[in-house]
Scaffold this active site. Structure first.
Site, PDB file in Angstrom:
ATOM      1  N   GLU A 136       0.806  -1.225   0.000  1.00  0.00           N
ATOM      2  CA  GLU A 136       0.000   0.000   0.000  1.00  0.00           C
ATOM      3  C   GLU A 136       0.835   1.269   0.000  1.00  0.00           C
ATOM      4  O   GLU A 136       0.511   2.224  -0.696  1.00  0.00           O
ATOM      5  CB  GLU A 136      -0.910   0.048   1.241  1.00  0.00           C
ATOM      6  N   HIS A 205     -10.106  -5.144  10.747  1.00  0.00           N
ATOM      7  CA  HIS A 205     -10.816  -4.972   9.488  1.00  0.00           C
ATOM      8  C   HIS A 205     -12.120  -4.227   9.683  1.00  0.00           C
ATOM      9  O   HIS A 205     -13.004  -4.296   8.837  1.00  0.00           O
ATOM     10  CB  HIS A 205     -11.087  -6.340   8.849  1.00  0.00           C
TER      11      HIS A 205
END
Lengths: 400, 394
Positions: A136, A205
């Site tokens: 990322e 998450h």
């Protein structure tokens, strides 16, 4: 480019008037602009079982009686799910501007883990829909570097929480380069992805990154909540010269709604009037909108008239719409999914207090998620976020 | 030799005022002689996963004199910045490049302004190499309006969009993914140009570098990663920070080349080679073996982690300007006096620029809020404050 907008400008007013579902007397909006079609379908038809149901599917344009704008199924437009709306918006913009490209994990050949980029790689090729490795920090940086030259990347974080790894790139390069270069470079990126508390996805998450990003100067943040505004915000974000972070929600991807066939965008800095009312202003965004609307049903039965605004623009706040509402109702309840500490609600409370303190009859109430990592167990997870019953109680308290 | 250009002062002051969009003015030909000369680099190149280019570099008197002038200018500029910092006219962080000038100058000789360069915070000389003026440099360092970023960036944020200089970045290593993004955009637009992403030996240990390298190799991007190895990452020597200080080999599957970064001709040859390679085969790593005389920044004396002897030793044996001076003198391209005159002229240029920069005003208070967002662009938008004038497309 101008030609396209002129065309849209001509078409939009024709279609916007019949679908405006709010009473123009109570309208807190300025007169319709050339092509921003702001709707406020009363999205009241929520599955009353809420989160314990398997899917949070809502038929936004249903044949329910209490939705004033809902007409029969001969209404123009086409029905689709929220992730399809995002995909449509993205595809239209990629077609319109060859500089738009997509980068992210599994966005290409796989079609996107939430199918938002489905079919795009086949249509536009590997150079415009790029499957990145799981890195990322670097691919966000690469997207920003590409944007400095004029490309318009749409960077997907498979889950917004993963973008914490790219925080440096987003904060320092994305947000600040326009300023530190004295205006030489604009960074027209869109950073998007699903976030929010899902269905027992675990603490890492289930993050709400809007509270971490909100201080970064130079970026704009928007949160979509319906297929209509998802497509509109996606398109507006891509066209904007500023970096925009578009927050989607894991549980909202399967919402169904009928949206117009013609080209439209939703203004990035504008809030959406979901349900006009008189007694209290409820400010919310993303998934909590549906909890609020569910609570609104109960409240209406109890005789309250809440005004529900989906703030949509998390940075900057649409203080114009919010202010007009506060001046009318004098009571504010904020319902958000962020954690209490340092969340969007905290900033919004401060902003409203600073600007509209004289109009408030009661202190602002802010309902947020608990300041805990989201637990895995379903019962605990349910208590972590704000539930409709709590919203009802809060409004009752506020309107005493 | 046509050295009469030295005294053409009529255009000189105008040059300082006018923003330079190309390095042409900086490269005002002191000697216009372009008869080729072949010179050997100081040491041969060491290569990894590729065949090293030849040691023999083609150059000409004009280029050598340009090297001398440019490097002398950069050297003088950095020394002047040192004084200004000590006089508290420059505040915050100031990272000086003196000793490393050959990298900036040699690179420019091998590429065009269509190629992109991005570097970290030691960017003053790279900016000048890309065509930035001394006025823009000093004004920005002093936080004045005439600065290249209007005084809002500072030492670590020099940019020059029209000559594809992308800065100027304060966070170590973060510019490398940006650089690979530039290379991606070049490939996307089929530009036939390359990107040089510069970083230091300290940044070479950043994870994002390897991430970006992997993606660049995967997508065949025309990215050239240049490690300016001055052997110290801030205050820590390279052998204490890196298990493997062979930075040109760190790419593993990506070819690499080790270059004497104090030899401008070697740098030029390597960059030329790298550009050809990158356009055909994707990324390549260049390691420039160089040295900085100053400490990491102005707050670092630079002597607590290395000896004075080491610094003066490098200055005597490997100084880039002295090397070019010896070349010029030994090939009889100019006399010693002429070179000294160039240095005097350069000194005066720098002093003039400083004086002019001092006269530039501080930014207006309203500039605090400008350029936070790009206004009035894209679809209809209100800008960051909805109460402001809305921008609508006709």
């Amino acid at each position: 480019m101008a030609a396209i907008f002129q065309g849209v400008g001509a078409a939009a007013p024709l279609s916007s008037s019949p679908s405006n579902s709010f009473d123009s007397n109570k309208s807190v909006f300025s007169p319709p602009r050339s092509f921003s079609v702001v709707r406020s379908d009363g999205i009241v038809n929520l599955n009353p079982k809420g989160r314990s149901a398997q899917r949070l599917i809502s038929n936004a344009v249903a044949t329910k009686a209490d939705s004033p704008a809902a007409s029969s199924s001969s209404k123009p437009g086409h029905e689709l799910l929220l992730f399809e709306a995002l995909q449509e918006g993205l595809e239209e913009e990629m077609e319109r501007d060859p500089r738009v490209c997509v980068m992210g994990e599994d966005v290409g050949h796989y079609g996107g883990s939430y199918k938002v980029t489905k079919g795009l790689a086949k249509r536009f090729g590997d150079l415009r829909v790029l499957d990145t490795p799981i890195a990322e920090n670097s691919f966000t940086g690469m997207g920003i570097g590409a944007a400095m030259t004029g490309l318009r990347p749409v960077i997907e974080g498979m889950n917004m929480g993963f973008l914490l790894l790219a925080f440096n790139q987003i904060s320092n390069n994305c947000g600040m380069l326009h300023y530190t270069s004295g205006g030489q470079f604009t960074i027209p990126v869109v950073i998007r992805g699903p976030g929010g508390v899902g269905r027992q996805l675990g603490a890492e998450h289930s993050q709400r990154l809007e509270s971490y990003f909100q201080s970064i100067p130079g970026i704009q943040m928007v949160a979509c909540s319906t297929p209509y505004n998802a497509k509109g915000l996606m398109k507006a974000a891509i066209r904007s010269e500023n970096p925009v972070i578009l927050f989607e929600h894991v549980l909202l991807y399967n919402l169904k709604e009928r949206i117009p066939d013609e080209d439209y965008i939703c203004n990035l800095e504008e809030a959406e009037m979901v349900r006009p009312g008189e007694h209290v202003t409820i400010l919310t965004y993303s998934r909590m909108r549906y909890h609020v609307m569910q609570a609104a049903k109960t409240l209406v039965n109890k005789g309250y008239d809440p005004e529900v605004i989906d703030i949509r623009s998390l940075k900057p706040f649409d203080l114009h719409t919010i202010g007009n509402s506060v001046k009318k109702t004098h009571r504010v309840l904020i319902v958000e999914e962020c954690m209490r500490t340092g969340g969007i609600g905290a900033s919004l409370t401060a902003a409203i207090t600073e600007n509209f303190n004289d109009y408030l009859d009661a202190p602002i109430m802010c309902l947020s998620s608990q300041d805990v990592p989201t637990p895995y167990a379903g019962t605990l997870e349910e208590v972590t976020v704000v539930q409709p019953a709590q919203i009802v109680t809060a409004v009752e308290q506020l309107c005493q | 030799m046509a050295l009469s250009y030295l005294r053409s002062s009529s255009s000189r002051s105008a040059n300082l005022l006018r923003p330079l969009s190309s390095a042409a003015s900086l490269r005002r030909p002191i000697s216009t002689d372009t008869t080729p000369i072949t010179i050997e680099t100081s040491v041969p190149f060491t290569s990894h996963q590729c065949e090293a280019p030849s040691r023999s570099v083609e150059t000409n008197p004009s280029e050598l004199l340009t090297f001398f002038r440019d490097m002398a200018l950069m050297r003088r500029m950095e020394i002047a910045a040192d004084s200004l910092y000590k006089a508290k006219l420059i505040r915050g962080f100031c990272h000086l490049y003196d000793g490393q000038e050959a990298v900036a100058v040699g690179m420019e000789a091998a590429i065009t302004k269509k190629d992109c360069i991005i570097t970290a915070y030691r960017d003053h000389c790279t900016f000048v190499g890309r065509g930035g003026t001394l006025l823009e440099v000093f004004a920005e360092l002093m936080g004045r309006q005439a600065g290249c970023s209007k005084g809002k960036g500072g030492s670590m944020h020099f940019y020059k969009k029209d000559s594809n200089f992308y800065g100027g970045h304060g966070i170590v290593g973060a510019q490398v993914p940006l650089g690979c993004g530039l290379a991606f955009a070049q490939k996307y637009s089929k530009d036939e140009s390359v990107t040089f992403a510069l970083y230091g030996d300290g940044a070479a240990n950043q994870g994002q570098l390897f991430e970006a390298l992997n993606i660049s190799a995967l997508w065949d991007l025309p990215a050239i990663l240049v490690c300016e190895n001055n052997h110290y990452g801030m205050g820590t020597a390279e052998w204490r920070a890196a298990k493997s200080p062979a930075y040109y080999k760190r790419g593993d599957y990506v070819p690499g080349l080790k270059v004497d970064g104090m030899d401008a001709l070697a740098v030029k040859q390597a960059c030329k080679f790298a550009k050809e390679h990158a356009l055909k085969n994707g990324p390549i790593i260049l390691e420039m073996d160089t040295y900085r005389y100053h400490g990491h920044s102005m707050s670092d004396p630079g002597s607590t982690y290395r000896t004075r002897d080491e610094i003066s030793g490098v200055r005597q044996e490997r100084d880039p300007i002295e090397r070019v001076r010896k070349l010029i003198l030994s090939h009889d391209l100019a006399t010693e006096k002429e070179l000294k005159d160039i240095e005097k002229e350069v000194r005066k240029e720098v002093d003039d620029a400083i004086a002019q920069a001092k006269e530039s005003p501080m930014p207006e208070p309203s500039e605090l809020f400008s350029n936070v967002y790009a206004k009035g662009l894209g679809a209809e938008s209100f800008g960051a404050d909805r109460k402001e004038l809305r921008a609508t497309l006709a």
